[in-house]
Design a protein around this motif. Structure first.
Motif, PDB file in Angstrom:
ATOM      1  N   ASN A 201     -14.537  11.291  11.127  1.00 34.02           N
ATOM      2  CA  ASN A 201     -14.338   9.854  11.219  1.00 34.02           C
ATOM      3  C   ASN A 201     -13.610   9.371   9.957  1.00 34.02           C
ATOM      4  N   PRO A 202     -12.472   8.675  10.106  1.00 39.21           N
ATOM      5  CA  PRO A 202     -11.723   8.231   8.924  1.00 39.21           C
ATOM      6  C   PRO A 202     -12.508   7.296   8.009  1.00 39.21           C
ATOM      7  N   ARG A 203     -13.593   6.703   8.542  1.00 39.54           N
ATOM      8  CA  ARG A 203     -14.415   5.834   7.673  1.00 39.54           C
ATOM      9  C   ARG A 203     -14.956   6.629   6.480  1.00 39.54           C
ATOM     10  N   LYS A 204     -15.197   7.930   6.712  1.00 42.37           N
ATOM     11  CA  LYS A 204     -15.776   8.766   5.646  1.00 42.37           C
ATOM     12  C   LYS A 204     -14.883   8.805   4.422  1.00 42.37           C
ATOM     13  N   GLY A 205     -13.572   8.666   4.676  1.00 45.11           N
ATOM     14  CA  GLY A 205     -12.634   8.676   3.558  1.00 45.11           C
ATOM     15  C   GLY A 205     -12.292   7.286   3.073  1.00 45.11           C
ATOM     16  N   GLY A 206     -13.068   6.292   3.503  1.00 40.68           N
ATOM     17  CA  GLY A 206     -12.876   4.928   3.019  1.00 40.68           C
ATOM     18  C   GLY A 206     -11.926   4.075   3.840  1.00 40.68           C
ATOM     19  N   ALA A 207     -11.601   4.513   5.052  1.00 40.47           N
ATOM     20  CA  ALA A 207     -10.685   3.715   5.880  1.00 40.47           C
ATOM     21  C   ALA A 207     -11.362   2.439   6.378  1.00 40.47           C
ATOM     22  N   ASP A 208     -10.563   1.396   6.518  1.00 43.05           N
ATOM     23  CA  ASP A 208     -11.016   0.124   7.080  1.00 43.05           C
ATOM     24  C   ASP A 208     -10.580   0.156   8.549  1.00 43.05           C
TER      25      ASP A 208
ATOM     26  N   ALA B 120      -7.388   3.135  15.122  1.00 42.39           N
ATOM     27  CA  ALA B 120      -6.418   2.465  14.238  1.00 42.39           C
ATOM     28  C   ALA B 120      -7.168   2.014  12.996  1.00 42.39           C
ATOM     29  N   TRP B 121      -6.568   2.275  11.844  1.00 36.43           N
ATOM     30  CA  TRP B 121      -7.264   1.951  10.594  1.00 36.43           C
ATOM     31  C   TRP B 121      -6.266   1.794   9.449  1.00 36.43           C
ATOM     32  N   SER B 122      -6.743   1.186   8.373  1.00 37.36           N
ATOM     33  CA  SER B 122      -5.902   1.030   7.190  1.00 37.36           C
ATOM     34  C   SER B 122      -6.599   1.670   5.996  1.00 37.36           C
ATOM     35  N   ARG B 123      -5.787   2.025   5.024  1.00 35.21           N
ATOM     36  CA  ARG B 123      -6.301   2.634   3.786  1.00 35.21           C
ATOM     37  C   ARG B 123      -5.460   2.139   2.613  1.00 35.21           C
ATOM     38  N   CYS B 124      -6.090   2.052   1.461  1.00 36.47           N
ATOM     39  CA  CYS B 124      -5.329   1.786   0.245  1.00 36.47           C
ATOM     40  C   CYS B 124      -5.024   3.146  -0.378  1.00 36.47           C
ATOM     41  N   VAL B 125      -3.780   3.329  -0.770  1.00 41.24           N
ATOM     42  CA  VAL B 125      -3.355   4.605  -1.366  1.00 41.24           C
ATOM     43  C   VAL B 125      -2.686   4.260  -2.687  1.00 41.24           C
ATOM     44  N   GLY B 126      -3.437   4.413  -3.785  1.00 41.42           N
ATOM     45  CA  GLY B 126      -2.934   3.938  -5.064  1.00 41.42           C
ATOM     46  C   GLY B 126      -2.764   2.431  -4.954  1.00 41.42           C
ATOM     47  N   ALA B 127      -1.589   1.930  -5.337  1.00 39.29           N
ATOM     48  CA  ALA B 127      -1.317   0.489  -5.219  1.00 39.29           C
ATOM     49  C   ALA B 127      -0.710   0.165  -3.860  1.00 39.29           C
ATOM     50  N   GLY B 128      -0.536   1.182  -3.025  1.00 40.79           N
ATOM     51  CA  GLY B 128       0.130   0.992  -1.740  1.00 40.79           C
ATOM     52  C   GLY B 128      -0.816   0.857  -0.566  1.00 40.79           C
ATOM     53  N   ARG B 129      -0.216   0.614   0.594  1.00 44.79           N
ATOM     54  CA  ARG B 129      -0.973   0.351   1.813  1.00 44.79           C
ATOM     55  C   ARG B 129      -0.550   1.308   2.917  1.00 44.79           C
TER      56      ARG B 129
END
Length: 243
Positions: free
Chosen positions: A159-166, A194-203
């Motif tokens: 589940n992508p939530r495990k890696g901090g996905a919204d 469908a999910w979003s993640r912050c990657v460094g300062a990016g999206r």
């Protein structure tokens, strides 16, 4: 030369694996239409040579439109990673997160954030019920709480939530047959698509919907893509890297 639009979108489709030809064309047309509506500039390319610091610096968001297989050289990968981590946006559609193996750990672990394990096969395309979450990013705004779409359905190893996905969308496994060649693809009650993640300062935003051209006529899916493009371009409400 690029237009002087405040938001510049690069749509990239290169395939060294399965080619989502019709879906890819429909996705590109949909992105072009919504960008024109919003006054954003769009550039469409199948050339990996665009992935260099100078070219990428002209764009706010890079869309990977049903990209499949290993498509970038090591220096191109590095340029793209820098672009995202330093504040750029990524929007990955369907096949861009649908490979059984990746030769680039950062792309899988940081950008997509979930390993694809298979898609529906019996039948291949099915109606399924999608639920929209009230995501902190605001990405679910203006989208029905529950809707139906006809597509091919992906499952992931974790589940992508495990890696901090919204998570923005989940699919109800009771509404379709989640199996491939007799093997269960069930992820359980919580099956994000469908999910979003912050990657460094990016999206980074990823949606597993997007195989069939018809999904780009679905008003709910178009609203999701438009929200995601705006958010990935840094136009969203809650952004990454902003204190």
């Amino acid at each position: 030369a690029l237009s002087d639009a405040s938001v510049q979108v690069l749509v990239f489709k290169k395939v060294n694996g399965y080619d989502h030809e019709d879906g890819g064309a429909a996705a590109a047309a949909a992105i072009q239409a919504m960008s024109e509506k919003n006054g954003w500039g769009v550039t469409i390319t199948d050339r990996a040579g665009a992935f260099n610091a100078k070219s990428l610096s002209k764009f706010d968001v890079v869309v990977w439109n049903n990209v499949s297989g290993d498509v970038l050289t090591l220096s191109q990968r590095e340029a793209f990673r820098d672009f995202v981590e330093q504040g750029g946006g990524f929007l990955g559609i369907h096949g861009s997160g649908g490979d059984f193996m990746y030769l680039w750990d950062w792309y899988l672990e940081s950008l997509i954030g979930a390993q694809f394990i298979g898609h529906t096969m019996a039948p291949h395309y099915q109606d399924a019920t999608v639920r929209t979450a009230v995501a902190a990013s605001g990405l679910g705004q203006g989208i029905d709480a529950e809707w139906t779409v006809h597509d091919e359905w992906y499952s992931f190893a974790e589940n992508p939530r495990k890696g901090g996905a919204d998570v923005v969308l989940t699919v109800d496994e009771n509404s379709y047959k989640a199996e491939m060649s007799g093997i269960s693809l069930r992820m359980g009650e919580d099956h994000p698509i469908a999910w979003s993640r912050c990657v460094g300062a990016g999206r980074a935003f990823y949606t597993a919907i997007g195989h069939l051209p018809g999904v780009y006529d679905n008003a709910q899916n178009l609203a999701l893509l438009e929200n995601a493009l705006a958010w990935a371009a840094g136009e969203g409400l809650a952004s990454c890297g902003a204190e």
